[in-house]
Design a protein around this motif. Structure first.
Motif, PDB file in Angstrom:
ATOM      1  N   MET A 200     -39.633 -33.871  -6.837  1.00 52.06           N
ATOM      2  CA  MET A 200     -41.188 -33.519  -7.156  1.00 52.06           C
ATOM      3  C   MET A 200     -41.578 -31.838  -6.833  1.00 52.06           C
ATOM      4  N   ASN A 201     -40.582 -31.050  -6.097  1.00 48.94           N
ATOM      5  CA  ASN A 201     -40.722 -29.887  -6.124  1.00 48.94           C
ATOM      6  C   ASN A 201     -42.039 -29.417  -5.819  1.00 48.94           C
ATOM      7  N   GLY A 202     -42.417 -30.143  -4.521  1.00 48.77           N
ATOM      8  CA  GLY A 202     -43.674 -29.618  -3.468  1.00 48.77           C
ATOM      9  C   GLY A 202     -45.204 -30.031  -4.834  1.00 48.77           C
ATOM     10  N   TRP A 203     -45.257 -31.415  -5.436  1.00 49.86           N
ATOM     11  CA  TRP A 203     -46.105 -31.394  -7.122  1.00 49.86           C
ATOM     12  C   TRP A 203     -46.430 -30.393  -7.383  1.00 49.86           C
ATOM     13  N   HIS A 204     -45.864 -28.649  -7.497  1.00 49.58           N
ATOM     14  CA  HIS A 204     -45.859 -28.652  -8.589  1.00 49.58           C
ATOM     15  C   HIS A 204     -44.713 -28.101  -9.575  1.00 49.58           C
ATOM     16  N   GLU A 205     -44.903 -27.600  -9.969  1.00 51.12           N
ATOM     17  CA  GLU A 205     -44.478 -27.972 -11.897  1.00 51.12           C
ATOM     18  C   GLU A 205     -43.138 -27.867 -12.268  1.00 51.12           C
ATOM     19  N   GLY A 206     -42.243 -28.138 -12.704  1.00 51.15           N
ATOM     20  CA  GLY A 206     -40.778 -27.823 -13.136  1.00 51.15           C
ATOM     21  C   GLY A 206     -40.099 -29.212 -11.655  1.00 51.15           C
ATOM     22  N   HIS A 207     -38.643 -28.649 -11.849  1.00 51.73           N
ATOM     23  CA  HIS A 207     -37.342 -29.658 -11.065  1.00 51.73           C
ATOM     24  C   HIS A 207     -36.862 -29.196  -9.742  1.00 51.73           C
ATOM     25  N   PRO A 208     -37.219 -29.299  -8.591  1.00 51.15           N
ATOM     26  CA  PRO A 208     -36.534 -28.471  -7.600  1.00 51.15           C
ATOM     27  C   PRO A 208     -34.944 -27.951  -7.381  1.00 51.15           C
ATOM     28  N   ALA A 209     -34.474 -26.750  -7.035  1.00 48.47           N
ATOM     29  CA  ALA A 209     -33.289 -26.510  -7.276  1.00 48.47           C
ATOM     30  C   ALA A 209     -31.844 -27.700  -6.767  1.00 48.47           C
ATOM     31  N   TRP A 210     -32.690 -28.480  -5.860  1.00 48.57           N
ATOM     32  CA  TRP A 210     -31.783 -29.429  -5.388  1.00 48.57           C
ATOM     33  C   TRP A 210     -31.732 -30.460  -6.405  1.00 48.57           C
ATOM     34  N   TRP A 211     -32.909 -30.905  -7.056  1.00 51.79           N
ATOM     35  CA  TRP A 211     -32.138 -31.583  -8.281  1.00 51.79           C
ATOM     36  C   TRP A 211     -31.222 -31.699  -9.603  1.00 51.79           C
ATOM     37  N   LEU A 212     -31.672 -29.986  -9.969  1.00 52.80           N
ATOM     38  CA  LEU A 212     -30.489 -29.295 -10.847  1.00 52.80           C
ATOM     39  C   LEU A 212     -29.637 -29.132 -10.143  1.00 52.80           C
ATOM     40  N   ASN A 213     -29.145 -29.031  -9.336  1.00 55.64           N
ATOM     41  CA  ASN A 213     -27.997 -28.716  -8.527  1.00 55.64           C
ATOM     42  C   ASN A 213     -27.480 -29.986  -8.877  1.00 55.64           C
ATOM     43  N   LEU A 214     -27.937 -31.135  -8.148  1.00 58.91           N
ATOM     44  CA  LEU A 214     -27.299 -32.587  -8.673  1.00 58.91           C
ATOM     45  C   LEU A 214     -27.031 -32.798 -10.067  1.00 58.91           C
ATOM     46  N   ARG A 215     -28.328 -32.836 -10.855  1.00 57.84           N
ATOM     47  CA  ARG A 215     -27.985 -33.390 -12.338  1.00 57.84           C
ATOM     48  C   ARG A 215     -26.381 -32.491 -12.610  1.00 57.84           C
ATOM     49  N   GLU A 216     -26.224 -31.051 -12.500  1.00 61.18           N
ATOM     50  CA  GLU A 216     -24.618 -30.496 -12.913  1.00 61.18           C
ATOM     51  C   GLU A 216     -24.139 -31.355 -11.641  1.00 61.18           C
ATOM     52  N   ALA A 217     -23.593 -31.257 -10.715  1.00 63.78           N
ATOM     53  CA  ALA A 217     -22.777 -31.844  -9.434  1.00 63.78           C
ATOM     54  C   ALA A 217     -22.994 -32.963  -8.472  1.00 63.78           C
ATOM     55  N   PRO A 218     -23.169 -34.475  -9.270  1.00 64.44           N
ATOM     56  CA  PRO A 218     -23.685 -34.686  -8.491  1.00 64.44           C
ATOM     57  C   PRO A 218     -23.078 -35.625  -7.150  1.00 64.44           C
ATOM     58  N   GLU A 219     -22.305 -34.871  -6.537  1.00 57.83           N
ATOM     59  CA  GLU A 219     -21.005 -35.286  -5.850  1.00 57.83           C
ATOM     60  C   GLU A 219     -22.076 -34.155  -4.672  1.00 57.83           C
ATOM     61  N   ALA A 220     -22.182 -34.899  -3.435  1.00 62.96           N
ATOM     62  CA  ALA A 220     -22.960 -34.480  -2.405  1.00 62.96           C
ATOM     63  C   ALA A 220     -22.865 -35.159  -1.343  1.00 62.96           C
ATOM     64  N   THR A 221     -23.376 -34.539   0.127  1.00 62.62           N
ATOM     65  CA  THR A 221     -23.110 -35.017   1.389  1.00 62.62           C
ATOM     66  C   THR A 221     -24.743 -35.338   1.880  1.00 62.62           C
ATOM     67  N   VAL A 222     -24.597 -36.248   3.314  1.00 63.79           N
ATOM     68  CA  VAL A 222     -26.053 -35.820   3.581  1.00 63.79           C
ATOM     69  C   VAL A 222     -25.982 -36.451   5.297  1.00 63.79           C
ATOM     70  N   GLU A 223     -26.770 -35.707   5.602  1.00 66.18           N
ATOM     71  CA  GLU A 223     -26.679 -35.508   7.295  1.00 66.18           C
ATOM     72  C   GLU A 223     -27.861 -36.637   7.720  1.00 66.18           C
ATOM     73  N   LEU A 224     -27.561 -36.994   7.988  1.00 64.39           N
ATOM     74  CA  LEU A 224     -28.708 -38.177   8.433  1.00 64.39           C
ATOM     75  C   LEU A 224     -29.365 -38.698  10.032  1.00 64.39           C
ATOM     76  N   GLY A 225     -29.388 -37.047  11.156  1.00 64.29           N
ATOM     77  CA  GLY A 225     -28.867 -37.454  12.452  1.00 64.29           C
ATOM     78  C   GLY A 225     -28.257 -37.794  13.249  1.00 64.29           C
ATOM     79  N   GLY A 226     -27.096 -37.333  13.023  1.00 59.95           N
ATOM     80  CA  GLY A 226     -25.854 -38.090  14.114  1.00 59.95           C
ATOM     81  C   GLY A 226     -24.939 -38.437  13.183  1.00 59.95           C
ATOM     82  N   SER A 227     -25.203 -38.997  11.703  1.00 61.34           N
ATOM     83  CA  SER A 227     -24.091 -38.625  10.619  1.00 61.34           C
ATOM     84  C   SER A 227     -23.884 -38.379   8.994  1.00 61.34           C
ATOM     85  N   ASP A 228     -22.885 -38.150   8.864  1.00 59.98           N
ATOM     86  CA  ASP A 228     -23.116 -38.021   7.718  1.00 59.98           C
ATOM     87  C   ASP A 228     -22.603 -38.665   6.495  1.00 59.98           C
TER      88      ASP A 228
END
Length: 154
Positions: free
Chosen positions: A77-105
């Motif tokens: 949502m990019n803070g409900w401002h125009e355009g896509h956030p950088a993190w989504w543009l990064n994922l479109r280019e390279a969709p493999e990522a990691t998430v940290e969920l508070g104690g586990s990756d």
């Protein structure tokens, strides 16, 4: 339109300050504070690590999410401002990522939800924010519903 709810987003500097504080809490607490699992009626917060599409460097961002089975669901949502956030543009280019969920990756693969799946997941987001459609109407760019699917670690 008559009857349409008016919503406002804070100025960009307020959002950026809040994001900085959130990251500082996570950093200074050694990861004990700042991330949380979703609870009934409440979204959770995770830290997503992507690879910058221009820099090739790791980029981290804290985002709201909910669980849909084994998938994690985000809004670009990019803070409900125009355009896509950088993190989504990064994922479109390279969709493999990691998430940290508070104690586990978790290793994940990102994709945009489409069609009926997007409609179903958007409806789920409405359970967390009754003004979701009003906020979305502030943008000419449609917010992408992002699905993070688990992937095996090799």
């Amino acid at each position: 339109m008559p009857g349409e709810k008016k919503v406002r987003v804070p100025p960009r500097w307020v959002e950026r300050a809040a994001w900085s504080v959130h990251r500082a809490i996570l950093r200074f607490s050694g990861g004990r504070l700042g991330l949380r699992r979703p609870r009934p009626g409440k979204w959770g917060s995770l830290r997503l690590t992507t690879v910058g599409r221009l820099s090739g460097q790791e980029r981290r961002v804290i985002l709201a999410y909910f669980e849909d089975g084994s998938d994690l669901v985000l809004l670009s949502m990019n803070g409900w401002h125009e355009g896509h956030p950088a993190w989504w543009l990064n994922l479109r280019e390279a969709p493999e990522a990691t998430v940290e969920l508070g104690g586990s990756d978790r290793a994940v693969h990102a994709r945009a939800a489409e069609g009926q799946e997007r409609a179903r997941l958007w409806d789920r987001w409405r359970t967390f924010d009754k003004d979701l459609d009003a906020y979305a109407s502030l943008r000419s760019t449609e917010a992408v519903v992002v699905v993070l699917e688990p992937r095996p670690v090799v």
